[in-house]
Motif scaffolding. Structure first.
Motif, short mmCIF file in Angstrom:
data_model
loop_
_atom_site.label_atom_id
_atom_site.label_comp_id
_atom_site.label_asym_id
_atom_site.label_seq_id
_atom_site.Cartn_x
_atom_site.Cartn_y
_atom_site.Cartn_z
N ASP A 290 0.84 -1.19 0.00
CA ASP A 290 0.00 0.00 0.00
C ASP A 290 0.88 1.25 0.00
N THR A 293 3.73 2.57 2.77
CA THR A 293 4.18 1.49 3.65
C THR A 293 5.65 1.65 4.03
N ASP A 416 5.27 6.07 -2.86
CA ASP A 416 4.71 5.06 -3.78
C ASP A 416 5.51 3.76 -3.76
#
Length: 429
Positions: A290, A293, A416
């Motif tokens: 996700d 993270t 990301d």
């Protein structure tokens, strides 16, 4: 002595500071690469030219847990072969690249079979393997046949000085381990847990990181010998539970593809410290975790070697337009160039001749600095000693056939779950 200064090489690295390095999770193979040539290069030693063209095999991961490293490494070999052949080849003949799959240590039957295939095709040198454990599966057979083996990515300290026919263009774990350990110390970590798999690459690197941080007063809460996890385990819940029970301020995660299972387990069990990774698992996880993270743990990773500048990346993309990961491409390119230059200097393409000239063309004896095949070949034709300037920034081979110096890149994870180059530090082997 190598005359290139740290400032000059670091300056080239800084130009790439704003670029993101991402890794791909699929492998790509490659066949031979060649182009026409019309010139014959003379040997500085006066030896007669070999009647056979130089044939270089690659033993790099096209399958298995390190398959994401295969495309850039293979591209590095192919780029070097293309540039060599575009500039006359070696001793009047094109260089041929024969690519074979090394897979990983969990598929231990692949590399020996691939080496048998390469040997049957008459290669005089092999670029590979990527994994130190895979190298251990084939290094005796390769070097005992008097075939030169040059790994662009092996880091296990046990491979230093392993055989006169074994070289590497990546630094041993003494360099990367020291760099990671010093980064952890500089970040103010006082209690470190090390989560490491039971594989030679992992335990070798663990030992250096552990000794480095402990020398600076850091308490290693977990990760001693006997606390490694099984890389082939179906679940890593117990390993994560065990390390978190020691309340580490940070974790150094030394693994390969197991990282994709371990990170979600760290999330599930509520880890809230800092995370550090190494070249075996510093990869693009944008499709795996996700958003946020890894950045939530201020995750950083280390990868040996200089970050490729725009010009070199553009050349790599010319041979593999789909390339989006550049890890160890420079080291693979340098390995191929050094093999070709050694054959040129010795005046023959057999393994013994290449082995006898590898250290000399790397600059171990001093010599005139040169960049690229044509520049170096012209000097060799004139009978001059050369000091090939590596793209990776590695220094000449030392007595153990390791780079005498090398860069280690520091990378930081973004929201990301991709990572960005931050800086590079130079270390001695």
């Amino acid at each position: 002595m190598r005359k290139t200064t740290y400032a000059a090489r670091a300056g080239a690295l800084l130009g790439a500071a704003a670029l993101a390095l991402t890794a791909c999770s699929s492998a790509s193979g490659s066949g031979s690469s060649s182009s026409s040539s019309d010139g014959a290069a003379a040997s500085s030693s006066g030896s007669s030219m070999s009647s056979d063209g130089l044939k270089i095999g690659s033993l790099l991961p096209q399958t298995g847990s390190l398959a994401f490293l295969g495309p850039p490494e293979i591209a590095g070999v192919n780029l070097a072969v293309k540039e060599i052949n575009d500039n006359g080849g070696v001793l009047g003949a094109d260089v041929e690249h024969v690519a074979a799959d090394s897979s990983d240590a969990d598929h231990a039957d692949v590399a020996p079979q691939s080496w048998s295939d390469l040997q049957s095709k008459g290669v005089s040198a092999v670029v590979g393997a990527a994994s130190s454990s895979v190298t251990k599966l084939v290094v005796d057979d390769i070097t005992n046949s008097k075939t030169v083996m040059v790994s662009p990515a092996n880091t296990a300290t046990s491979l230093s000085g392993y055989s006169p026919y074994y070289f590497r263009t990546a630094p041993p774990d003494t360099v990367q381990g020291s760099a990671l350990g010093n980064l952890i110390v500089q970040d103010g970590i006082t209690d470190l847990g090390i989560l490491v798999f039971n594989e030679e690459y992992g335990t070798s690197l663990r030992d250096v990181v552990k000794s480095t941080v402990e020398a600076a007063g850091v308490n290693v809460t977990y990760g001693d010998k006997g606390q490694e996890f099984d890389p082939a385990a179906a679940s890593f819940t117990d390993a994560v539970t065990s390390i978190l029970a020691t309340n580490p301020q940070a974790i150094a995660l030394i693994a390969f593809d197991q990282t994709k299972s371990i990170v979600p387990e760290l999330v599930a069990q509520g880890f809230q410290g800092k995370l550090y990774m190494v070249d075996g698992n510093t990869a693009d996880y944008s499709k795996d975790f996700d958003p946020g993270t890894l950045s939530a743990w201020d995750t950083q990773g280390t990868i040996p070697g200089a970050y490729p500048d725009d010009a070199f990346k553009k050349r790599l993309l010319g041979v593999d337009p789909k390339l989006d990961n550049f890890s160890y491409a420079a080291e693979s390119y340098d390995a191929t160039m050094l093999i070709a230059l050694a054959a040129l200097k010795g005046g023959a393409t057999d393994g013994a001749t290449i082995q006898a000239n590898m250290a000399a063309v790397s600059g171990a004896n001093g010599g005139t600095e040169c960049t690229g095949f044509q520049d170096c070949a012209d000097l060799i034709k004139k009978g001059e000693e050369i000091n090939y300037q590596t793209v990776s920034g590695a220094g000449p081979f030392n007595a153990d056939n390791d780079p005498s110096s090398a860069f280690v890149g520091i990378y930081k994870y973004n929201d990301d779950n991709t990572y960005t180059w931050v800086k590079a530090i130079e270390g001695k082997a």
